[in-house]
Structures are given as C-alpha cells and as structure tokens.
Design a protein around this motif. Structure first.
Motif, PDB file in Angstrom:
ATOM      1  N   SER A   1       0.226   1.985  -1.469  1.00 12.03           N
ATOM      2  CA  SER A   1       1.135   1.400  -2.240  1.00 12.03           C
ATOM      3  C   SER A   1       0.339   0.725  -3.592  1.00 12.03           C
ATOM      4  O   SER A   1      -0.451   0.040  -3.107  1.00 12.03           O
ATOM      5  CB  SER A   1       2.235   0.253  -1.766  1.00 12.03           C
ATOM      6  N   HIS A   2       0.470   1.043  -4.725  1.00  9.92           N
ATOM      7  CA  HIS A   2      -0.089   0.568  -5.708  1.00  9.92           C
ATOM      8  C   HIS A   2       0.746   0.987  -7.036  1.00  9.92           C
ATOM      9  O   HIS A   2       1.994   1.098  -6.923  1.00  9.92           O
ATOM     10  CB  HIS A   2      -1.516   1.547  -6.203  1.00  9.92           C
TER      11      HIS A   2
ATOM     12  N   GLN B   1       2.623   4.150  -7.364  1.00 11.74           N
ATOM     13  CA  GLN B   1       3.158   4.845  -6.187  1.00 11.74           C
ATOM     14  C   GLN B   1       3.629   3.590  -5.169  1.00 11.74           C
ATOM     15  O   GLN B   1       3.090   2.714  -4.911  1.00 11.74           O
ATOM     16  CB  GLN B   1       2.020   5.536  -5.548  1.00 11.74           C
ATOM     17  N   GLU B   2       4.726   4.106  -4.642  1.00 10.65           N
ATOM     18  CA  GLU B   2       5.344   2.873  -3.663  1.00 10.65           C
ATOM     19  C   GLU B   2       5.604   3.682  -2.246  1.00 10.65           C
ATOM     20  O   GLU B   2       6.331   4.727  -2.250  1.00 10.65           O
ATOM     21  CB  GLU B   2       6.832   2.251  -3.904  1.00 10.65           C
ATOM     22  N   LEU B   3       5.132   3.201  -1.139  1.00 14.66           N
ATOM     23  CA  LEU B   3       5.429   3.573   0.001  1.00 14.66           C
ATOM     24  C   LEU B   3       6.791   3.178   0.790  1.00 14.66           C
ATOM     25  O   LEU B   3       7.011   2.057   0.530  1.00 14.66           O
ATOM     26  CB  LEU B   3       4.387   3.432   1.144  1.00 14.66           C
TER      27      LEU B   3
ATOM     28  N   HIS C   1       7.477   5.194   6.644  1.00 11.86           N
ATOM     29  CA  HIS C   1       6.305   5.795   7.432  1.00 11.86           C
ATOM     30  C   HIS C   1       6.460   5.801   8.656  1.00 11.86           C
ATOM     31  O   HIS C   1       6.690   4.979   9.429  1.00 11.86           O
ATOM     32  CB  HIS C   1       4.886   5.157   6.849  1.00 11.86           C
TER      33      HIS C   1
ATOM     34  N   SER D   1       6.149  10.358   5.854  1.00 14.94           N
ATOM     35  CA  SER D   1       6.173   9.388   4.979  1.00 14.94           C
ATOM     36  C   SER D   1       7.045   9.888   4.018  1.00 14.94           C
ATOM     37  O   SER D   1       7.314  10.959   3.588  1.00 14.94           O
ATOM     38  CB  SER D   1       4.878   8.898   4.364  1.00 14.94           C
TER      39      SER D   1
ATOM     40  N   VAL E   1       7.570   8.625  -0.205  1.00 17.32           N
ATOM     41  CA  VAL E   1       6.735   8.035  -1.188  1.00 17.32           C
ATOM     42  C   VAL E   1       7.485   8.205  -2.635  1.00 17.32           C
ATOM     43  O   VAL E   1       8.015   9.408  -2.922  1.00 17.32           O
ATOM     44  CB  VAL E   1       5.121   8.556  -1.231  1.00 17.32           C
ATOM     45  N   SER E   2       7.520   7.336  -3.344  1.00 18.32           N
ATOM     46  CA  SER E   2       8.140   7.317  -4.778  1.00 18.32           C
ATOM     47  C   SER E   2       6.986   7.002  -5.687  1.00 18.32           C
ATOM     48  O   SER E   2       6.108   6.195  -5.639  1.00 18.32           O
ATOM     49  CB  SER E   2       8.961   6.196  -4.909  1.00 18.32           C
ATOM     50  N   THR E   3       6.858   8.138  -6.477  1.00 21.49           N
ATOM     51  CA  THR E   3       5.727   8.190  -7.537  1.00 21.49           C
ATOM     52  C   THR E   3       6.067   8.141  -8.932  1.00 21.49           C
ATOM     53  O   THR E   3       7.211   8.595  -9.228  1.00 21.49           O
ATOM     54  CB  THR E   3       4.553   9.237  -7.357  1.00 21.49           C
TER      55      THR E   3
END
Length: 307
Positions: free
Chosen positions: A30-31, A34-36, A39, A79, A81-83
């Motif tokens: 996550s950064h 990008q958000e996890l 999972h 997983s 993930v939102s990007t």
C-alpha cells in the motif's frame, strides 16, 4: 482502477518432501498510488507454523513451515487492490552528477535511507560494463529523470525480450552481454547502470493487467510476475552525504519499466521493493527431499467494474 489478483503456485515433488520452510512476498504493498483492500493466502497442505513479518524495506513477507511428508504444494494468493493513475513523471530536476555527489560519503553529512541503493547487491554487482553502457544516457549536466528515461528506452531498444535466454539465477552482467533477457534481467540492468553512475536505484516486483482496455496493447510480462526499476530523485541539492547524522533529504522514487518502455501506471500492481530479485522473490525456501520437482505458476490480474 479496482483490480482482482490471483497468484497460484503449484509444486509437484519426486520423491516426497519430508519437511520444508518457505518465505513468500505475495502481499501487495500500500502506497500513495495503490491501496490494498483485501488479501487472503491459502497454503496446502496446512502449515505447521505460519506468520507475517515486515522486512527492513517495509514489505510484508510470510513465513511458513511444513513438518509432514508431502508430494505436492499449492500456494494461492488472492488480493483486491485499488490503483490510481500515476501523474506524468517530471523530466526536470537535479543533474545526475548533483545526485551522485549527494550520495558520496561526507563526514557529518545528513543520512538518506536511499543511500543503501547505491551499493552492489547479490544480483546487481558493480562492474565497469554497466557504467560503459550507461554513459550515453548520463551525459554531462543531464537531469536525472531524463537520463533514467533515456536509459530505459535504450535497454528496451537494444535488448531482446527472450523468455528462453536466461534463468532466475542468470547474472545481470551476463544478460547485458547477451543483450537478451526477461523483465527481471532488464530491471537488474537498469538498476546496475544507475548504481554504476552513483545514483540510487531499486528493484520492484509486481504485476500487470492481464487483458488491457480495448485499443491498448497487451504488455509483455502479463500472466506472470513482472519486474521494473525505480530511481531515486532528490528534490533539492541541499544536504546529502551518507553519514551517521540523523536526517532525510526529500526526494521521490520514479518508476521505469524497460521491458515495455513506459512508466508504470494504474494497470500495474506493486508487490515489493528491494535491492534486487533476491530480496523480494515471490516464493523461495529450503526443503528436505524432493530432489526433482515440477513448478507451475499462474497469475491473473483482472479489472473489477464498479457497481
């Protein structure tokens, strides 16, 4: 973009494996871009022991051990993930020579954690061949983002993507000499070239969107784990120097994918970052038995349409 990821790894062993210890890097990071969201990790047979840990670079790794005989091992990481779309990277900035000088050791200078990524690592040695290849891109006074961009373009143009030319353990120097390789090799070469010029660079593992949007090209490296490189660009010319004093020179990591000759965007998912592949291999371990094995890996990254 909302992405659903499935990474499935299957081993078939002969003879039976008596016991095993494995470490995984399969949890997306996550950064800022990008958000996890979720999972899950399924291991069969059921591990006797399993736990997660954060490594020195901030990645999540999973350890598990198997103490019962087994002739098959299945690991499935799933997983959501939102990007976000990545802003166009700045092409202006400090000249690469200024960045190099910031990361020379200076007694009493401020410490910058990016300095660790200037040094050689197991899969990215220091060699004059990398500096020789890098010099046409690192011309005098050139802003570092432009130099890294030019280097990426040259790796993409002057090297051939050939999945049969190298293996996981192929040294970066050998791939450079062959002018052939896969995404791992291309990333290692870009990292090695930057480090040879005194510039911090790191290895990034991740994924690509399996099927692109209509009208967009299908990228090399989908349907499998992917890799690219990230180059550290300080935002100012003040301070610098790798000493023991506490401090942090502000800067940004800019990503470059030499395999596809582009900047990673919202169709990319970052798993982990490290000095090279050895730091962030998706799965590795030590087994007792199983002298022969068959490995099958399948990766799928699909977009989820919002309700």
């Amino acid at each position: 973009m909302l992405l659903h990821l499935v990474h499935e790894t299957r081993y078939a062993y002969s003879p039976t494996v008596e016991s095993a210890h494995h470490v995984l890097y399969l949890r997306p990071a996550s950064h800022a871009g990008q958000e996890l969201l979720s999972h899950t990790l399924t291991v069969s047979p059921q591990p006797a022991q399993r736990y997660d840990q954060t490594d020195v670079y901030g990645n999540t790794r999973t350890f598990f051990s198997l103490h019962t005989p087994h002739d098959q091992l299945t690991v499935v990481a799933e997983s959501m993930v939102s990007t976000l779309a990545v802003p166009e990277k700045p092409m202006a900035g400090l000249a690469w020579e200024q960045v190099r000088e910031q990361f020379r050791y200076q007694a009493g200078g401020a410490y910058d954690s990016a300095g660790e990524f200037v040094f050689a690592s197991p899969y990215v040695p220091r060699d004059e061949a990398f500096a020789e290849f890098a010099r046409p891109s690192f011309t005098p006074g050139r802003p570092l983002p432009q130099a890294a961009q030019h280097l990426m373009e040259r790796i993409h143009t002057e090297m051939v993507y050939d999945s049969d030319s190298t293996e996981v353990g192929t040294p970066a120097l050998e791939a450079l000499q062959l002018r052939k390789g896969v995404c791992q090799d291309f990333a290692h070469i870009l990292v090695a070239c930057c480090r040879s010029m005194g510039v911090p660079a790191r290895y990034v593992s991740g994924y690509l969107l399996t099927n692109p949007a209509p009208g967009q090209p299908r990228l090399i490296g989908c349907d499998a784990s992917h890799a690219w490189a990230s180059v550290y660009c300080p935002l100012s010319g003040e301070g610098g120097g790798m000493a023991l004093a506490v401090g942090q020179n502000p800067g940004v990591w800019l990503d470059f994918d030499p395999t596809n000759n582009r900047a990673p965007g919202e169709d990319y998912v970052t798993l982990a970052t490290g000095r090279d592949f050895l730091d962030v291999s998706p799965m590795r371990g030590v087994i007792r038995g199983g002298a022969h094995h068959v490995l099958d890996v399948a990766v799928t990254v699909t977009p989820i349409e919002p309700d």
